[in-house]
Design an enzyme around this catalytic site. Structure first.
Site, PDB file in Angstrom:
ATOM      1  N   ARG A 136     -13.648   0.156   5.371  1.00  0.00           N
ATOM      2  CA  ARG A 136     -12.813   1.112   6.098  1.00  0.00           C
ATOM      3  C   ARG A 136     -13.712   2.105   6.833  1.00  0.00           C
ATOM      4  O   ARG A 136     -14.617   2.681   6.248  1.00  0.00           O
ATOM      5  CB  ARG A 136     -11.888   1.844   5.123  1.00  0.00           C
ATOM      6  N   ARG A 250      -8.366  13.265  -6.669  1.00  0.00           N
ATOM      7  CA  ARG A 250      -7.713  12.092  -6.071  1.00  0.00           C
ATOM      8  C   ARG A 250      -7.991  12.144  -4.571  1.00  0.00           C
ATOM      9  O   ARG A 250      -8.650  13.069  -4.073  1.00  0.00           O
ATOM     10  CB  ARG A 250      -6.200  12.146  -6.354  1.00  0.00           C
ATOM     11  N   LYS A 251      -7.458  11.208  -3.817  1.00  0.00           N
ATOM     12  CA  LYS A 251      -7.689  11.211  -2.368  1.00  0.00           C
ATOM     13  C   LYS A 251      -6.994  12.418  -1.728  1.00  0.00           C
ATOM     14  O   LYS A 251      -6.099  13.038  -2.314  1.00  0.00           O
ATOM     15  CB  LYS A 251      -7.176   9.917  -1.744  1.00  0.00           C
ATOM     16  N   GLY A 508       3.350  -3.338   0.448  1.00  0.00           N
ATOM     17  CA  GLY A 508       3.319  -4.397  -0.550  1.00  0.00           C
ATOM     18  C   GLY A 508       3.481  -3.949  -1.984  1.00  0.00           C
ATOM     19  O   GLY A 508       3.692  -4.771  -2.868  1.00  0.00           O
ATOM     20  N   CYS A 513       1.062   2.321   1.082  1.00  0.00           N
ATOM     21  CA  CYS A 513       0.162   2.466   2.235  1.00  0.00           C
ATOM     22  C   CYS A 513       0.922   2.263   3.543  1.00  0.00           C
ATOM     23  O   CYS A 513       0.524   2.774   4.584  1.00  0.00           O
ATOM     24  CB  CYS A 513      -0.989   1.469   2.134  1.00  0.00           C
ATOM     25  N   GLY A 514       2.014   1.524   3.498  1.00  0.00           N
ATOM     26  CA  GLY A 514       2.836   1.319   4.680  1.00  0.00           C
ATOM     27  C   GLY A 514       3.807   2.451   4.956  1.00  0.00           C
ATOM     28  O   GLY A 514       4.575   2.393   5.919  1.00  0.00           O
TER      29      GLY A 514
END
Length: 589
Positions: A136, A250-251, A508, A513-514
């Site tokens: 990424r 975390r992110k 998914g 993430c979508g």
């Protein structure tokens, strides 16, 4: 120069120069009592809770021993070995020379390839593509060059059918098929074209998002490129690695808003800079805490703070330090920054941010918000005039964001031949070619790539279609997403006609993430049972997500729908909720 002293003059609130890539006294927080810290009404926090949980050791930030009880497995991996060693001390060079079968024999090196390499932007696809990695990239504001695009194409081409690229929902590139022995060479090549993959995964700050039309938009509020570039430079210490912010709980996501359209989706970021003036100065009101996770999704809330433009890095640093120092490190589902805000209360969190500012102060938010609340979100597909006279940009539809090596080369050629050698990626997984002389538009629109694959005028239901990686590559995904999203949408389009775009997002798994919660219609992968009681791939269907100034997260409409039964359900939703008309009725009319 220290990160807190970085200062720059903000770009004008209107137009920048053509094609250049820009690189009141507030009240002091009350003194805490010996036992209770100042927080929001109804929230009480013992001052011992405000002791930082991390400390600096040998240049890295580590969790103090007294706070290590009950920590999650990811925190243990960080304690066993500092992930940034792989980059900052050259560990990747040695790791890349070790055969995979030898790596697997040691827990330490196995955790290197499965976990720690994510700090370098490398994600091992153990479950479906053992020994291969997704890489990424950092791409602030989604701005990339033809040279960068060609280099990425050359990387994935060497991997044949295993290699491809995706435009992501954070406005950057992901490339697939990467093999470990090639990583040092690839990272060298990235640096040569001005790219990095550093700090793009796990407990790091993700790609800074900005207006994809920055600097060319007739109606932009401010050119966001210099701000997102500065954020990225600060976070990665200009590609050298910035360990001050590589051990977050975390992110963490950040965006800078430059458009009334809110293309940047501020409500789903941990920190969003909202343009606002105060006493004749340009700056930003701040939103904090937006996030998605399997157990909880939350929209960002106002911090009741405004910063002048040249204080954007100090306040970013202060927010990150508050989160790094005080965030919990137990249950991973409760470690995003909003959980800390909930615990301290918004005023308590604000106080912690203020005390980490250079002046230990934060001004209250401005009422002079520059974002127009009543604004119809524009469509960037097709041809649109730029603020630069005689030039236009063209928005291209990239079906579910997937791009092959030859297509990347063609996109680079088009950017060079018709534009200024630049491409813009969007959070909807599409691409904009800017700076096209109007005299070249007709020829560009006849290019085979635009006619056969990346249309400037996609069908209405395709315009808003987004899909995560799915289980083709991602080990966490429960279902296949990209091909299925296209297939379902094509079948639905054959059955009904819509009179406006409907945003449909596929993800998914519950990690979303979508971003299904912001879609008009969202599909989250799950396993379910069909009419015969047999287990099959399915989705939970979400409905009602909104973006823009009246943003709202969607709600579950129906759970556990087998994927094979989706088309009639989507047709029904479109007819009953979005004014779609069955094709046979349209033909009769």
């Amino acid at each position: 120069m220290s990160s807190s002293s970085l200062r720059f003059l903000p770009p004008p609130v209107t137009s920048p120069s053509q094609f250049n890539r820009p690189r009141t006294r507030a009240s002091v927080a009350p003194t805490p009592s010996p036992t209770v810290a100042p927080t929001s009404p109804g929230v009480q926090v013992d001052v011992s809770r405000l002791e930082p949980r991390v400390e600096e050791r040998n240049g890295y930030w580590v969790l103090k021993e007294k706070f290590r009880q009950g920590i999650n497995p990811s925190e243990k991996v960080k304690l066993e070995k500092e992930p940034m060693n792989l980059f900052m001390e050259g560990g990747i060079n040695e790791l890349s020379k070790i055969p995979l079968e030898e790596i697997e024999k040691s827990k330490l090196t196995k955790d290197d390839i499965d976990v720690r390499l994510k700090w370098l932007g490398l994600f091992h696809r153990r479950k479906h593509h053992y020994g291969r990695f997704m890489m990424r990239l950092k791409l602030p504001n989604g701005v990339t060059t033809s040279a960068q695009t060609r280099y990425l194409a050359s990387v994935i081409r060497r991997y044949g059918k295993e290699g491809c690229a995706d435009v992501t929902t954070r406005q950057n590139w992901q490339i697939r098929g990467v093999e470990l022995p090639h990583v040092p060479e690839i990272m060298e090549g990235l640096a040569q074209v001005g790219l990095t993959s550093l700090q793009s995964g796990m407990d790091n700050v993700r790609n800074p998002v900005g207006n994809p039309l920055a600097g060319i938009d007739l109606h932009e509020i401010v050119d966001t490129r210099s701000y997102t570039n500065l954020l990225s430079q600060f976070i990665t210490a200009n590609f050298a690695g910035n360990p001050a912010f590589t051990n977050l709980p975390r992110k963490w996501n950040v965006c800078v808003v430059g458009s009334h359209d809110l293309f940047e989706h501020p409500h789903i970021n941990d920190l969003a800079y909202m343009p606002a003036t105060k006493n004749g100065r340009f700056g930003f009101n701040l939103l904090v805490g937006g996030f998605f996770s399997p157990k909880r999704c939350a929209e960002a809330v106002p911090l009741d703070a405004w910063v002048p433009a040249d204080n954007m890095i100090p306040v970013c640093k202060a927010v990150l330090e508050a989160y790094r120092d005080l965030g919990t490190r137990g249950n991973r589902q409760k470690t995003r920054m909003m959980w800390l805000i909930d615990e301290l209360g918004i005023e308590g969190f604000r106080s912690e941010v203020a005390k980490r500012m250079p002046t230990q102060e934060l001004e209250r938010s401005s009422v002079e918000d520059l974002v127009q609340k009543q604004w119809d979100r524009r469509d960037y597909f097709g041809v649109h005039p730029q603020k630069q006279t005689g030039f236009s940009f063209v928005g291209l539809h990239i079906p579910v964001g997937r791009v092959q090596a030859d297509e990347m080369d063609e996109l680079a050629r088009l950017a060079d031949e018709y534009g200024s050698g630049e491409l813009r990626l969007t959070v909807e997984q599409n691409i904009v070619i800017p700076n096209i002389e109007n005299s070249k538009l007709e020829t560009l629109l006849k290019e085979p790539l635009l006619i056969d694959k990346f249309s400037p005028e996609p069908p209405l239901l395709m315009k808003g279609l987004v899909a995560c990686t799915g289980n083709q590559f991602c080990g966490q995904a429960i279902i296949e997403t990209k091909a299925r999203a296209l297939k379902v949408t094509e079948e639905v389009e054959r059955q009904v006609a819509v009179n406006r775009p409907v945003r449909m997002h596929w993800t998914g798994c519950p990690n979303t993430c979508g971003q299904v919660q912001v879609a008009d219609i969202g599909f989250m992968g799950c396993m379910t049972r069909d009419e015969n009681g047999k287990m099959c791939e399915g989705v939970d269907v979400f409905l009602g997500g909104r973006i823009g100034s009246d943003s709202h997260l969607g709600d579950v409409y129906k759970k556990g729908v087998p994927c094979k039964d989706l088309v009639p359900l989507v047709v029904d939703i479109l007819v009953n909720h979005f004014g779609a008309v069955p094709r046979e009725m349209e033909e009769e009319e």
